[in-house]
Motif scaffolding. Structure first.
Motif, PDB file in Angstrom:
ATOM      1  N   PRO A  43     -57.654 -44.379  69.098  1.00  0.00           N
ATOM      2  CA  PRO A  43     -57.301 -45.790  69.285  1.00  0.00           C
ATOM      3  C   PRO A  43     -55.899 -46.004  69.865  1.00  0.00           C
ATOM      4  O   PRO A  43     -55.703 -46.840  70.750  1.00  0.00           O
ATOM      5  N   LEU A  44     -54.946 -45.219  69.401  1.00  0.00           N
ATOM      6  CA  LEU A  44     -53.591 -45.359  69.951  1.00  0.00           C
ATOM      7  C   LEU A  44     -53.518 -44.890  71.396  1.00  0.00           C
ATOM      8  O   LEU A  44     -52.800 -45.477  72.211  1.00  0.00           O
ATOM      9  N   GLU A  45     -54.263 -43.849  71.722  1.00  0.00           N
ATOM     10  CA  GLU A  45     -54.311 -43.382  73.106  1.00  0.00           C
ATOM     11  C   GLU A  45     -54.925 -44.449  74.010  1.00  0.00           C
ATOM     12  O   GLU A  45     -54.461 -44.666  75.124  1.00  0.00           O
ATOM     13  N   LYS A  48     -52.447 -47.169  74.555  1.00  0.00           N
ATOM     14  CA  LYS A  48     -51.392 -46.677  75.433  1.00  0.00           C
ATOM     15  C   LYS A  48     -51.844 -46.702  76.892  1.00  0.00           C
ATOM     16  O   LYS A  48     -51.108 -47.155  77.768  1.00  0.00           O
ATOM     17  N   VAL A  49     -53.072 -46.248  77.140  1.00  0.00           N
ATOM     18  CA  VAL A  49     -53.582 -46.245  78.514  1.00  0.00           C
ATOM     19  C   VAL A  49     -53.731 -47.668  79.034  1.00  0.00           C
ATOM     20  O   VAL A  49     -53.390 -47.959  80.188  1.00  0.00           O
ATOM     21  N   CYS A  50     -54.208 -48.571  78.202  1.00  0.00           N
ATOM     22  CA  CYS A  50     -54.346 -49.973  78.629  1.00  0.00           C
ATOM     23  C   CYS A  50     -52.989 -50.588  78.944  1.00  0.00           C
ATOM     24  O   CYS A  50     -52.863 -51.360  79.901  1.00  0.00           O
ATOM     25  N   PRO A  60     -48.639 -58.607  76.915  1.00  0.00           N
ATOM     26  CA  PRO A  60     -47.587 -57.621  76.693  1.00  0.00           C
ATOM     27  C   PRO A  60     -47.525 -57.229  75.217  1.00  0.00           C
ATOM     28  O   PRO A  60     -47.799 -58.040  74.340  1.00  0.00           O
ATOM     29  N   GLY A  61     -47.206 -56.006  74.960  1.00  0.00           N
ATOM     30  CA  GLY A  61     -47.007 -55.568  73.585  1.00  0.00           C
ATOM     31  C   GLY A  61     -48.201 -54.837  73.003  1.00  0.00           C
ATOM     32  O   GLY A  61     -49.345 -55.009  73.438  1.00  0.00           O
ATOM     33  N   LEU A  62     -47.907 -54.048  72.026  1.00  0.00           N
ATOM     34  CA  LEU A  62     -48.906 -53.201  71.384  1.00  0.00           C
ATOM     35  C   LEU A  62     -49.937 -54.022  70.611  1.00  0.00           C
ATOM     36  O   LEU A  62     -51.141 -53.846  70.786  1.00  0.00           O
TER      37      LEU A  62
END
Length: 101
Positions: A43-45, A48-50, A60-62
C-alpha cells in the motif's frame, strides 16, 4: 580436525540429503519472507508511485492520495500491481540462493 580438507574439495563434494533438505527449507523460508514483506509494504509503495506520477490530479499529500485511492478503487486498489513484485522477488531470491548451492 575440521580444517584438514581444502575448500575446493569441500565445494565439489555432492550435497548430502540433510543438506538438501536444509537448502530447500531455507529457500522456502526466504521466499515466504520476501513475499510477505512485499505484500505488507504494497500500500505504501502504491501511494508513493501515485504521488510520483501525479495520480490523482489535484491531490497533494500522502493522506489525500491514500483517501482518493480508497474512494476511487477500493481497498484492493492499494495492492494493485503487487503480484508482479511478489513473483519477481520469488524468482530473484530463488536465483540468488540456487547460485549458493
Amino acid at each position: 580436525q575440521p580444517f584438514t580438507k581444502s575448500p575446493r574439495l569441500a565445494m565439489t563434494e555432492p550435497l548430502e540429503r540433510s543438506d538438501r533438505r536444509l537448502f530447500f527449507a531455507v529457500l522456502f523460508a526466504h521466499g515466504y519472507a520476501r513475499v510477505l514483506s512485499k505484500l505488507a509494504s504494497a500500500p505504501l509503495e502504491r501511494v508513493k508511485v501515485c504521488l510520483q506520477v501525479g495520480l490523482p490530479a489535484g491531490q497533494p499529500g500522502l493522506m489525500a492520495t491514500l483517501q482518493s485511492l480508497i474512494r476511487n478503487q477500493g481497498y484492493r486498489g492499494l495492492w494493485r500491481g503487487s503480484a508482479t513484485h511478489a513473483a519477481a522477488s520469488i524468482f530473484g531470491g530463488f536465483a540468488r540462493l540456487s547460485a549458493l548451492r
